[in-house]
Design an enzyme around this catalytic site. Structure first.
Site, PDB file in Angstrom:
ATOM      1  N   GLY A   1       0.816  -1.198   0.000  1.00  0.00           N
ATOM      2  CA  GLY A   1       0.000   0.000   0.000  1.00  0.00           C
ATOM      3  C   GLY A   1       0.852   1.250   0.000  1.00  0.00           C
ATOM      4  O   GLY A   1       2.059   1.228  -0.246  1.00  0.00           O
TER       5      GLY A   1
ATOM      6  N   GLY B   1       2.459   4.872   1.677  1.00  0.00           N
ATOM      7  CA  GLY B   1       2.940   5.397   2.944  1.00  0.00           C
ATOM      8  C   GLY B   1       4.347   4.965   3.282  1.00  0.00           C
ATOM      9  O   GLY B   1       5.010   4.242   2.531  1.00  0.00           O
TER      10      GLY B   1
ATOM     11  N   GLU C   1      -1.535  -2.853  -6.709  1.00  0.00           N
ATOM     12  CA  GLU C   1      -2.358  -1.735  -7.142  1.00  0.00           C
ATOM     13  C   GLU C   1      -1.475  -0.524  -7.450  1.00  0.00           C
ATOM     14  O   GLU C   1      -1.534   0.059  -8.524  1.00  0.00           O
ATOM     15  CB  GLU C   1      -3.336  -1.416  -6.019  1.00  0.00           C
ATOM     16  CG  GLU C   1      -4.172  -0.182  -6.182  1.00  0.00           C
ATOM     17  CD  GLU C   1      -5.073   0.029  -4.976  1.00  0.00           C
ATOM     18  OE1 GLU C   1      -5.950  -0.823  -4.745  1.00  0.00           O
ATOM     19  OE2 GLU C   1      -4.889   1.037  -4.253  1.00  0.00           O
TER      20      GLU C   1
ATOM     21  N   LEU D   1      -6.816   2.378  10.102  1.00  0.00           N
ATOM     22  CA  LEU D   1      -6.899   3.421  11.120  1.00  0.00           C
ATOM     23  C   LEU D   1      -7.332   2.863  12.468  1.00  0.00           C
ATOM     24  O   LEU D   1      -6.911   3.360  13.509  1.00  0.00           O
ATOM     25  CB  LEU D   1      -7.883   4.514  10.677  1.00  0.00           C
ATOM     26  CG  LEU D   1      -7.509   5.272   9.399  1.00  0.00           C
ATOM     27  CD1 LEU D   1      -8.666   6.180   8.965  1.00  0.00           C
ATOM     28  CD2 LEU D   1      -6.244   6.092   9.615  1.00  0.00           C
TER      29      LEU D   1
ATOM     30  N   GLY E   1      -8.467  -0.321  -2.684  1.00  0.00           N
ATOM     31  CA  GLY E   1      -8.406  -1.725  -3.064  1.00  0.00           C
ATOM     32  C   GLY E   1      -8.067  -2.643  -1.908  1.00  0.00           C
ATOM     33  O   GLY E   1      -7.720  -3.810  -2.132  1.00  0.00           O
TER      34      GLY E   1
END
Length: 432
Positions: free
Chosen positions: A224, A226, A247, A322, A345
């Site tokens: 992902g 970050g 992705e 989160l 996604g």
């Protein structure tokens, strides 16, 4: 007519290219680094002058080009965002909103993988604008960094206008667009938007070490966005025959290709190629993507299809959340009573990785937020469920990792409390 003559016949200024757009129209723009700054500027000028009103703007993940033009606060109302994934641009606009006032941004819940279907079946687009790489001698552009929903939206809109930028990388894969499909061409040579890699905190470094220890040779990676995914990738340079089916393509993943850790030779699909649907990074990263046959771009409804993901063995999916409740349900998009991002996604890769032979879906977060004053492990979520408890596999914080598969609710609660910050563990246990 030759391809070059066809190109010249469609060549216009940005202002000429968007003429005729009517008030109330539905349009979409390329996302992230594919935002076309000249065209968005022309659309903003039309709205500012009152030439167009009530323009519905559909998109995922905006960046500064949109923030400086069509997503300016003074234009909201004349331009009505239909946003499917909030970024810092929308969060800034929402934070400036007066209490009790109707939101100027309409959030549209949709999985990233379903966005092409949205444009093919549900939304009748009057206009699609995006940045593409220059045309080759055979008349083909590529969608460059943004395949995602763009390939579908481009072919379903009543009018397609492309902004040709020599800085947009030319990519391999299912990313071709022919001049005959284009209604207007605008040329604009500007730097692509760059995304600096964030600093890695001590806590993220600890989490990254735990995750990296779970990733073996021949794993197929999805990372992902970050600091944390970048920190994980930095610890994988000694692995062998890794694959990429992700992705988002990033500089951290590209470095694994460049150092030889990624060969994609153990993959079942697209063997020998790193698969992605959109990309963000710096100039050196865009140069890496350009004309690179080891990189394969595909639409998001293919890349993020759990059935397609699961065809590869040993898929490892790493995504942030989160909040996690004591049953394992994850809220990855809602914060302090407001939409913060979107589902993106995440669930697609959670399901695809879990269904993969030898696969691991990893959901991660720091144990606390707001400088340690709030626990991210909670009795109940404050927002929607992004990843249901039935799907959550491995959870990691700086206090370790737990595999939730096969655990009862009470076993899950005990395990997740062990991942919480020590100062919140008694409170969580007493709340059971």
């Amino acid at each position: 007519m030759t391809h070059r003559n066809e190109y010249r016949s469609r060549l216009k200024t940005a202002e000429e290219a968007v003429l005729g757009l009517k008030s109330g129209a539905h349009m979409a723009m390329g996302m992230a680094t594919a935002e076309p700054p000249a065209l968005l500027g022309a659309l903003a000028d039309m709205a500012e002058s009152g030439c167009v009103d009530d323009l519905k703007l559909w998109y995922f993940h905006s960046m500064d080009h949109a923030g400086d033009t069509v997503l300016r606060s003074d234009l909201l109302g004349r331009i009505r965002p239909r946003c499917m994934f909030l970024s810092s641009i929308e969060r800034r606009l929402l934070s400036a909103q007066a209490p009790g006032k109707k939101s100027p941004i309409e959030f549209v819940p949709v999985a990233f993988s379903a966005s092409p279907d949205l444009f093919a079946k549900e939304v009748s687009l009057d206009l699609f604008v995006t940045t593409v790489s220059p045309m080759d001698k055979h008349g083909w552009f590529t969608f460059g960094t943004s395949n995602d929903y763009s390939t579908t939206a481009a072919r379903n809109a009543k009018k397609l206008v492309v902004e040709v930028n020599p800085n947009m990388p030319r990519v391999f894969g299912a990313s071709l667009l022919h001049i005959s499909e284009v209604d207007a061409v605008v040329e604009n040579t500007v730097p692509l938007a760059e995304v600096p890699e964030p600093d890695i905190s001590t806590v993220d470094a600890k989490i990254a070490t735990t995750i990296a220890d779970m990733i073996d040779d021949r794993a197929c990676l999805q990372m992902g966005i970050g600091a944390l995914p970048g920190a994980v990738c930095a610890l994988l340079e000694d692995r062998r025959d890794l694959g990429i089916h992700t992705e988002l393509m990033t500089p951290a993943l590209a470095r694994l290709v460049q150092c030889g850790a990624v060969t994609n030779q153990a993959k079942t699909t697209y063997r020998g190629r790193s698969v992605f649907t959109f990309a963000m990074g710096d100039r050196a990263f865009y140069d890496f993507l350009d004309d690179n046959p080891a990189i394969h771009s595909a639409p998001v409804n293919i890349v993020n299809d759990p059935r397609h993901i699961a065809k590869n063995n040993n898929v490892v999916s790493v995504n942030a959340t989160l909040q996690i409740d004591l049953s394992g349900a994850c809220n990855s998009e809602h914060l302090m009573g407001r939409q913060y991002s979107g589902s993106g996604g995440q669930l697609d890769f959670v399901r695809g990785a879990t269904a993969s032979k030898g696969g691991k879906s990893i959901i991660t977060c720091q144990s606390t937020a707001r400088n340690g004053t709030v626990s991210r492990i909670v009795p109940r979520l404050d927002g929607p469920v992004t990843t249901p408890r039935n799907d959550t596999h491995i959870v990691v914080t700086e206090y370790g990792a737990v595999d939730l598969k096969g655990k009862s609710l009470s076993q899950r609660a005990d395990a997740l409390i062990g991942l919480a910050h020590p100062r919140f563990r008694d409170e969580l246990a007493n709340g059971l």
